[in-house]
Design an enzyme around this catalytic site. Sequence first.
Site, PDB file in Angstrom:
ATOM      1  N   ASN A 194       0.845  -1.202   0.000  1.00 13.24           N
ATOM      2  CA  ASN A 194       0.000   0.000   0.000  1.00 13.24           C
ATOM      3  C   ASN A 194       0.875   1.245   0.000  1.00 13.24           C
ATOM      4  O   ASN A 194       2.099   1.160   0.028  1.00 13.24           O
ATOM      5  CB  ASN A 194      -0.958  -0.032   1.196  1.00 13.24           C
ATOM      6  CG  ASN A 194      -0.203  -0.079   2.503  1.00 13.24           C
ATOM      7  OD1 ASN A 194       0.533   0.842   2.835  1.00 13.24           O
ATOM      8  ND2 ASN A 194      -0.356  -1.174   3.235  1.00 13.24           N
ATOM      9  N   ILE A 199      -2.510  -7.277  14.485  1.00 11.77           N
ATOM     10  CA  ILE A 199      -1.414  -7.120  15.459  1.00 11.77           C
ATOM     11  C   ILE A 199      -1.869  -6.304  16.666  1.00 11.77           C
ATOM     12  O   ILE A 199      -1.715  -6.719  17.819  1.00 11.77           O
ATOM     13  CB  ILE A 199      -0.192  -6.441  14.797  1.00 11.77           C
ATOM     14  CG1 ILE A 199       0.246  -7.253  13.576  1.00 11.77           C
ATOM     15  CG2 ILE A 199       0.942  -6.287  15.792  1.00 11.77           C
ATOM     16  CD1 ILE A 199       1.271  -6.555  12.691  1.00 11.77           C
ATOM     17  N   VAL A 200      -2.458  -5.127  16.391  1.00 10.98           N
ATOM     18  CA  VAL A 200      -2.818  -4.239  17.503  1.00 10.98           C
ATOM     19  C   VAL A 200      -3.912  -4.875  18.367  1.00 10.98           C
ATOM     20  O   VAL A 200      -3.895  -4.748  19.597  1.00 10.98           O
ATOM     21  CB  VAL A 200      -3.202  -2.835  16.975  1.00 10.98           C
ATOM     22  CG1 VAL A 200      -4.582  -2.770  16.392  1.00 10.98           C
ATOM     23  CG2 VAL A 200      -3.038  -1.786  18.059  1.00 10.98           C
ATOM     24  N   PHE A 257      -4.496   3.366  14.742  1.00 10.12           N
ATOM     25  CA  PHE A 257      -4.808   4.375  13.733  1.00 10.12           C
ATOM     26  C   PHE A 257      -5.963   3.858  12.888  1.00 10.12           C
ATOM     27  O   PHE A 257      -6.085   2.651  12.682  1.00 10.12           O
ATOM     28  CB  PHE A 257      -3.598   4.652  12.835  1.00 10.12           C
ATOM     29  CG  PHE A 257      -2.701   5.721  13.377  1.00 10.12           C
ATOM     30  CD1 PHE A 257      -1.853   5.454  14.440  1.00 10.12           C
ATOM     31  CD2 PHE A 257      -2.715   7.000  12.834  1.00 10.12           C
ATOM     32  CE1 PHE A 257      -1.032   6.441  14.955  1.00 10.12           C
ATOM     33  CE2 PHE A 257      -1.896   7.989  13.342  1.00 10.12           C
ATOM     34  CZ  PHE A 257      -1.053   7.717  14.405  1.00 10.12           C
ATOM     35  N   LYS A 266     -13.586   0.522  15.712  1.00 10.49           N
ATOM     36  CA  LYS A 266     -12.261  -0.114  15.922  1.00 10.49           C
ATOM     37  C   LYS A 266     -11.805   0.017  17.374  1.00 10.49           C
ATOM     38  O   LYS A 266     -11.207  -0.899  17.937  1.00 10.49           O
ATOM     39  CB  LYS A 266     -11.217   0.512  14.994  1.00 10.49           C
ATOM     40  CG  LYS A 266     -11.253  -0.101  13.622  1.00 10.49           C
ATOM     41  CD  LYS A 266     -10.388   0.639  12.638  1.00 10.49           C
ATOM     42  CE  LYS A 266     -10.995   0.417  11.258  1.00 10.49           C
ATOM     43  NZ  LYS A 266     -10.338   1.172  10.209  1.00 10.49           N
ATOM     44  N   LYS A 296     -11.365  -3.644  18.858  1.00 10.45           N
ATOM     45  CA  LYS A 296      -9.975  -4.065  19.066  1.00 10.45           C
ATOM     46  C   LYS A 296      -9.524  -3.839  20.507  1.00 10.45           C
ATOM     47  O   LYS A 296      -8.349  -4.058  20.823  1.00 10.45           O
ATOM     48  CB  LYS A 296      -9.049  -3.319  18.098  1.00 10.45           C
ATOM     49  CG  LYS A 296      -9.394  -3.541  16.622  1.00 10.45           C
ATOM     50  CD  LYS A 296      -8.273  -3.063  15.705  1.00 10.45           C
ATOM     51  CE  LYS A 296      -8.711  -3.153  14.253  1.00 10.45           C
ATOM     52  NZ  LYS A 296      -7.595  -3.268  13.323  1.00 10.45           N
TER      53      LYS A 296
HETATM   54  O1  C5P Z   1      -8.850  -2.550  10.881  1.00 11.75           O
HETATM   55  P1  C5P Z   1      -7.878  -1.577  10.377  1.00 11.75           P
HETATM   56  O2  C5P Z   1      -6.785  -2.210   9.527  1.00 11.75           O
HETATM   57  O3  C5P Z   1      -8.459  -0.388   9.670  1.00 11.75           O
HETATM   58  O4  C5P Z   1      -7.186  -1.002  11.686  1.00 11.75           O
HETATM   59  C1  C5P Z   1      -6.143  -0.086  11.651  1.00 11.75           C
HETATM   60  C2  C5P Z   1      -5.312  -0.197  12.886  1.00 11.75           C
HETATM   61  O5  C5P Z   1      -5.054  -1.564  13.193  1.00 11.75           O
HETATM   62  C3  C5P Z   1      -3.952   0.437  12.718  1.00 11.75           C
HETATM   63  O6  C5P Z   1      -3.544   0.922  13.975  1.00 11.75           O
HETATM   64  C4  C5P Z   1      -3.086  -0.712  12.237  1.00 11.75           C
HETATM   65  O7  C5P Z   1      -1.727  -0.501  12.542  1.00 11.75           O
HETATM   66  C5  C5P Z   1      -3.654  -1.866  13.029  1.00 11.75           C
HETATM   67  N1  C5P Z   1      -3.585  -3.177  12.363  1.00 11.75           N
HETATM   68  C6  C5P Z   1      -2.756  -4.148  12.852  1.00 11.75           C
HETATM   69  N2  C5P Z   1      -2.709  -5.394  12.252  1.00 11.75           N
HETATM   70  C7  C5P Z   1      -3.467  -5.661  11.179  1.00 11.75           C
HETATM   71  C8  C5P Z   1      -4.313  -4.672  10.654  1.00 11.75           C
HETATM   72  C9  C5P Z   1      -4.357  -3.437  11.266  1.00 11.75           C
HETATM   73  O8  C5P Z   1      -2.061  -3.901  13.844  1.00 11.75           O
HETATM   74  N3  C5P Z   1      -3.375  -6.852  10.619  1.00 11.75           N
END
Ligand code: C5P
Length: 393
Positions: free
Chosen positions: A205, A302-303, A318, A332, A336
């Site tokens: 991206n 991850i988050v 974010f 979110k 999350k």
């Molecule tokens: O769900 P979305 O991808 O929009 O969420 C964005 C947030 O989740 C960001 O803080 C991004 O760094 C984190 N993220 C993550 N691992 C993923 C997808 C998103 O940590 N696989």
Amino acid sequence: MKHVLLGISGGIAAYKSAELVRLLMRHGYIVRVVMTQAATQFITPLTFQALSGHPVHTRLLDESQENAMGHINLARWADIFLIAPASANCIAKFSHGLADDLLSTLYLAAECPVYIAPAMNQAMWHKAVTQENIKRLTQHGIMFIGPEAGSQACGETGLGRMTEPEAIVQYFTALHAAGILQGKKILITAGPTREALDPVRYISNRSSGKMGYALAEQAQLLGAEVTLISGPVQLPAINNVKIHLVESAADMHAAVMRHIAEQDVMIAAAAVADYTPDSVQPEKIKKQGEQTELNLQRTQDIVANVASLSNKPFTVGFAAETQNLEHYALDKLQRKNLDMIAANWVGQSQGGFDSDLNALHVYWHNGEKAFKMTDKTQLAKQLLTLIVERLNA
Ligand code: C5P
């Protein structure tokens, strides 16, 4: 009180280091001095012994000195390793890992932050090989103070004068003034991830990593111990920040989990791929027919995984959106289990993914705050200040 190991290499600027020792001590630093053989031709070890109140170290394999404090102990003793003046030769040796005298051996043994104040003739400074050595050391996390421009001892004018002792001491006192993140450990993810399709292709991206890197730099300046887990970006290393470079979402997940214990704060600024190919083809995929399909599977969030840990850090995510910013951001935050979410518009003419500018709308449970469009450095400071406020709330 901080221990400064002051390395002095051979150059006429070595005389300025006497004043440097005096000023450092006046500001409460404890100083021990190491000199190269060449440095002792310019100024005597006795001068530094008298000023620092400690014997001066000049030889690697000197029985009496090694008994008093061996080179490894000397490296361990130091909180800061400052080389002033650092000659072109000294910089070249550090850059290539040579260790043929006490000063260069101490550089290899030192685990504390290393600061270099170069001093040399302007032509030597501008020589491509010197600049390459400096670039290499900068990439290894070494901080350079100076050099300054002006008239030189050799009669020429240009870049290469050692920064004045007052300015060097000011640099350290500013650095050590307690910041609002002093004593805090922060882990930050930044940049895009790359999901390989075959040996030559990947899905990725437009994230530049600028927001995450600005956060890492500002957090470090505010006193935090920063670990940065970064996808592939075109950004330089940051002084005093441990950077772990990764490629895929799976690599980033593994690196974060390896470092997450004992973190006080996690900021997930990376644009992690949501999907990754089912499998990586071992050979380049050949074109076939008019249409093709890719089979993708979800990556680990991850988050969200960090926020589900029993001893989770203060977790900030974010949300980059092209529509319904508030709705998706709040969703979110809840889903999350985050402590805070920083939402921004992407795909607009100004700000966002591949830009130096951004604007953020930050949400937490029972609160929100908007930060106007500004450069990512300013924004990073504002967001970190808000995080500290919420952490202390
Ligand atoms: O769900 P979305 O991808 O929009 O969420 C964005 C947030 O989740 C960001 O803080 C991004 O760094 C984190 N993220 C993550 N691992 C993923 C997808 C998103 O940590 N696989």
